[in-house]
Motif scaffolding. Structure first.
Motif, PDB file in Angstrom:
ATOM      1  N   THR A  70      65.788 -15.386  71.109  1.00 32.84           N
ATOM      2  CA  THR A  70      64.407 -15.015  70.786  1.00 32.84           C
ATOM      3  C   THR A  70      64.262 -14.533  69.354  1.00 32.84           C
ATOM      4  O   THR A  70      65.231 -14.148  68.704  1.00 32.84           O
ATOM      5  CB  THR A  70      63.902 -13.902  71.728  1.00 32.84           C
ATOM      6  N   GLU A  71      63.022 -14.546  68.926  1.00 32.07           N
ATOM      7  CA  GLU A  71      62.620 -13.972  67.644  1.00 32.07           C
ATOM      8  C   GLU A  71      61.591 -12.893  67.968  1.00 32.07           C
ATOM      9  O   GLU A  71      60.674 -13.126  68.762  1.00 32.07           O
ATOM     10  CB  GLU A  71      61.997 -15.044  66.762  1.00 32.07           C
ATOM     11  N   THR A  72      61.746 -11.718  67.371  1.00 29.23           N
ATOM     12  CA  THR A  72      60.839 -10.600  67.620  1.00 29.23           C
ATOM     13  C   THR A  72      60.169 -10.191  66.327  1.00 29.23           C
ATOM     14  O   THR A  72      60.836  -9.955  65.320  1.00 29.23           O
ATOM     15  CB  THR A  72      61.616  -9.393  68.202  1.00 29.23           C
ATOM     16  N   LEU A  73      58.849 -10.103  66.375  1.00 24.28           N
ATOM     17  CA  LEU A  73      58.052  -9.714  65.219  1.00 24.28           C
ATOM     18  C   LEU A  73      57.293  -8.434  65.536  1.00 24.28           C
ATOM     19  O   LEU A  73      56.787  -8.260  66.640  1.00 24.28           O
ATOM     20  CB  LEU A  73      57.034 -10.805  64.871  1.00 24.28           C
ATOM     21  N   TYR A  74      57.209  -7.565  64.544  1.00 23.42           N
ATOM     22  CA  TYR A  74      56.429  -6.339  64.671  1.00 23.42           C
ATOM     23  C   TYR A  74      55.347  -6.326  63.613  1.00 23.42           C
ATOM     24  O   TYR A  74      55.599  -6.664  62.461  1.00 23.42           O
ATOM     25  CB  TYR A  74      57.310  -5.096  64.482  1.00 23.42           C
ATOM     26  N   ALA A  75      54.151  -5.929  64.005  1.00 24.65           N
ATOM     27  CA  ALA A  75      53.038  -5.685  63.091  1.00 24.65           C
ATOM     28  C   ALA A  75      52.440  -4.360  63.531  1.00 24.65           C
ATOM     29  O   ALA A  75      51.780  -4.294  64.562  1.00 24.65           O
ATOM     30  CB  ALA A  75      52.013  -6.802  63.161  1.00 24.65           C
ATOM     31  N   GLY A  76      52.758  -3.311  62.800  1.00 26.57           N
ATOM     32  CA  GLY A  76      52.327  -1.982  63.226  1.00 26.57           C
ATOM     33  C   GLY A  76      53.003  -1.617  64.533  1.00 26.57           C
ATOM     34  O   GLY A  76      54.212  -1.664  64.644  1.00 26.57           O
ATOM     35  N   ARG A  77      52.199  -1.332  65.542  1.00 26.73           N
ATOM     36  CA  ARG A  77      52.749  -0.986  66.862  1.00 26.73           C
ATOM     37  C   ARG A  77      52.824  -2.183  67.795  1.00 26.73           C
ATOM     38  O   ARG A  77      53.273  -2.067  68.930  1.00 26.73           O
ATOM     39  CB  ARG A  77      51.898   0.110  67.485  1.00 26.73           C
ATOM     40  N   SER A  78      52.376  -3.324  67.329  1.00 28.62           N
ATOM     41  CA  SER A  78      52.360  -4.537  68.140  1.00 28.62           C
ATOM     42  C   SER A  78      53.697  -5.265  68.040  1.00 28.62           C
ATOM     43  O   SER A  78      54.267  -5.402  66.965  1.00 28.62           O
ATOM     44  CB  SER A  78      51.236  -5.455  67.656  1.00 28.62           C
ATOM     45  N   CYS A  79      54.176  -5.742  69.176  1.00 26.37           N
ATOM     46  CA  CYS A  79      55.439  -6.480  69.241  1.00 26.37           C
ATOM     47  C   CYS A  79      55.163  -7.845  69.858  1.00 26.37           C
ATOM     48  O   CYS A  79      54.498  -7.945  70.879  1.00 26.37           O
ATOM     49  CB  CYS A  79      56.434  -5.704  70.102  1.00 26.37           C
ATOM     50  N   GLN A  80      55.666  -8.876  69.200  1.00 27.73           N
ATOM     51  CA  GLN A  80      55.534 -10.226  69.727  1.00 27.73           C
ATOM     52  C   GLN A  80      56.907 -10.876  69.774  1.00 27.73           C
ATOM     53  O   GLN A  80      57.719 -10.700  68.865  1.00 27.73           O
ATOM     54  CB  GLN A  80      54.595 -11.058  68.863  1.00 27.73           C
ATOM     55  N   VAL A  81      57.127 -11.645  70.829  1.00 27.57           N
ATOM     56  CA  VAL A  81      58.418 -12.301  71.036  1.00 27.57           C
ATOM     57  C   VAL A  81      58.174 -13.767  71.368  1.00 27.57           C
ATOM     58  O   VAL A  81      57.214 -14.111  72.055  1.00 27.57           O
ATOM     59  CB  VAL A  81      59.193 -11.637  72.203  1.00 27.57           C
ATOM     60  N   ARG A  82      59.067 -14.614  70.860  1.00 29.97           N
ATOM     61  CA  ARG A  82      59.017 -16.032  71.221  1.00 29.97           C
ATOM     62  C   ARG A  82      60.429 -16.524  71.472  1.00 29.97           C
ATOM     63  O   ARG A  82      61.404 -16.013  70.899  1.00 29.97           O
ATOM     64  CB  ARG A  82      58.354 -16.875  70.138  1.00 29.97           C
TER      65      ARG A  82
END
Length: 115
Positions: A70-82
């Motif tokens: 997976t790849e995990t991205l953070y923007a502020g408090r938001s977390c997204q994973v793909r």
């Protein structure tokens, strides 16, 4: 757009043994299945349908990321994973399809596929 990407191995350095080790837990297989479309998903408490503590889900996501799934991205408090579908398919053709096949899904969910 996201601020940070957590460290993960480059596609050329993915190792099958590490990927298989990461799949040694049924909950991590369920996470891979949930992310099979290869799109980024916001992680919420019930996204994966797992009855686990948030810290346990975080541990599973870290294990999958460090193995290269997976790849995990953070923007502020938001977390997204793909799921890194293009990278995984390039390095190990057919792996994602095998992990998300009806029989593999039935194995982790306990649902027998229709014949």
């Amino acid at each position: 757009m996201p601020d940070d990407t957590l460290p993960m191995p480059p596609a050329a350095e993915l190792r099958l043994a590490e990927l298989m080790r990461a799949l040694s837990d049924q909950n991590r297989v369920r996470i891979v299945v949930a992310l099979a479309d290869g799109e980024f998903h916001s992680i919420t408490d019930d996204f994966f349908g797992l009855d686990l503590h948030k810290s346990t889900v975080s541990h599973h996501l870290k294990t999958l990321r460090e193995a290269g799934f997976t790849e995990t991205l953070y923007a502020g408090r938001s977390c997204q994973v793909r799921l890194r579908v293009p990278e995984l398919n390039a390095r190990f053709p057919g792996l994602v399809a095998a992990l998300t096949s009806p029989s593999a899904i039935a194995d982790v969910t306990g649902n027998v596929p229709a014949r």
